[in-house]
Write a protein that holds these residues in place. Sequence first.
Motif: not given
Length: 670
Positions: A92, A100-101, A116-117, A119, A147, A442-443, A453, A498
């Motif tokens: 990535k 990531y994003n 792409q979120w 890992d 992004d 995801s966040e 992960t 994060y």
Amino acid sequence: MRLRIQVLSVLLFVGLLSTHAQDSTDVFSRHLRLNESIVTWLTGDSKLGETSSAVSLLDFKELRSVASGNIIDAISREPGVSQVTTGSGISKPVIRGLGYNRVVVISDGIRQEGQQWGDEHGIEVDANGVHNVEIIKGPASLMYGSDAMAGVIIFHPDPNMAPGTFSSGLSSEYQSNNGLAAYSVSHAGNSGGLIWDLRFSDKYAHSYRNASEGLVPGSQFRERALTGKLATNRKWGFSRVTLGYYRLIPGMIEGFEDGLLSGPTGYSVEFPFQHVHHYKAAWDNSIRVGEGRVKALVGIQQNRRQEYEEDDEAELDFKLNTLNYDLKYISGNIDGWIISTGFGGMFQTSDNLGEEALIPAYKLVDAGLFATTSKGVGKFHFSGGLRGDIRHLHSMGLEDKFKDFSRDFKGLTGSLGAVYTPIGNINVRANLARGFRAPNLSELASNGVHEGTLRYEIGSSALNPEFSLQADLGADWTTKHFFFTVALFRNKIDNYIYASRTGDILEDRDVYAYTSGNALLRGAEASLDFHPIHSLHLGASYSFVRGTSDEGDLPLIPAPRLGVDVKWEITHSGKVLNNSYISFRIDHRDAQDHFLPGTESLTEAVTLLGATAATDILRKGRRIATVSLIADNLTDEVYFDHLSRLKYVGIHNPGRNVTLKLEIPIVSPR
């Protein structure tokens, strides 16, 4: 600190040597043509010397001169660019400590959307179909919306053939460390303005090895890609349609069991593994309107990502559908002004088709309106603009696992920059830009074990968008035998998001929860190429970034890195062997002792040695093949890269690797 002093000493020493160098017209071509190279910028295609942000260019020869497992791996040596890796098959991109994003990838003219979120989710682009790469370092939200906070990576395909010609080609390679075997065949042509380009690529590898763990089970992968382009170039402009299919089947590395690594090590990919399909269609148009032009782009993508644990029923099965659109007008030169205005965005739906779900299904609508301008005034070139974005996101509820909710995210971004050219071979550039990023699903809503992960992830639907303000200052100096560039940046981010380890355990996995806070990233990049005599090239590069937040250090910040290259060109006029050279490389990665406690750990310094030998083979004055032999990690060092996800299950990076590449071109006479 000692490393930085050593780097500055090397740069100063080589700079002093350049004043006594013999005259030569041959230097690395991408630097000789610095002011003339065309790149993607605020008001369309612009000269590189007129861009106020830091932009790197990698050409075809540079991409083919490195050994890599994928296209991100191939560009990761560029100063300011790193990669988050999962073995040798998944990478990535990270630009100046952000990934990531926060990085937008452009391929076939449209932004790559492949979830792409995640890992362990790589970039679904065939490296064989990439002719050159642009890397815009710094916020590019003005051009690409949400992004693009860290920057943009633009993959350009092979250029069109000249009218009345066609070409076919075969390339292949073998890598000793993981037995990677790959080949790619292509056919392209141009007949009466009708242009076509077809390519098929295939790649497979068994588990990689190092001197500590031996073979690493589950690190094998298979990759296959098919692309086709049909286009026409006329006086009114051009129109082209690109179709693509990409498939990746990587194994999944689960770490140690009873003190030993277990699982398959051969070419066969066995449970657990992923299966990724990416389909893409893009229609790109440029139409002349008076002195300006209208550019219209529509793209459709489907990304299907499945994870199999124990049987043929997918545990996780994401299906992501994306419609991209972009329409803009770029004016001609109006009293020195060039103006671009338009709108763009995407529609997106994501469905969960597997037995489990890590993130909820969702629908997304994204739109942005922008206006940019540039103007040259004497020795200055100014550029800037404004953009407004809105993103509507609706997350679907699922029993007791996910809640149904909707969020709207709005962002106003802009940039203002200038390039000053006191004399023809020196540029000084400054840029101030505001970036914007809406949180991803995801966040916002993760809730469950993500086997890829090896952790339990929990999102927060209350997260707000990230906004950044980055200042860039840089300069470059080009002569016949010397090139030097330096860039400094300071990036302040509000609501930086994060994942932090909580210390809790759920379903036998460590719990990571998404949170946010204020962040500050500061860093620098410097590189030089020096040509003291006709056949000798010396190069050096250095980059570092430091990321901090209200709570301490930021996660996933790459270690400071120094690279030194020596290249000796053996011949440019041989009858059988031509463009022959040998080169040696030192890649030093400093210790990373700035890390997020509880989530990361100290990474020791390492110095890696590499070498390359390559030549063209001629027959009756025509190139019939190019052969390259590339060796990485010659001393078989056992080491961790700080951005390797396998570090946290105790698995080291790959050991010594020797790569053999062969390219056979077939080009028709005009």
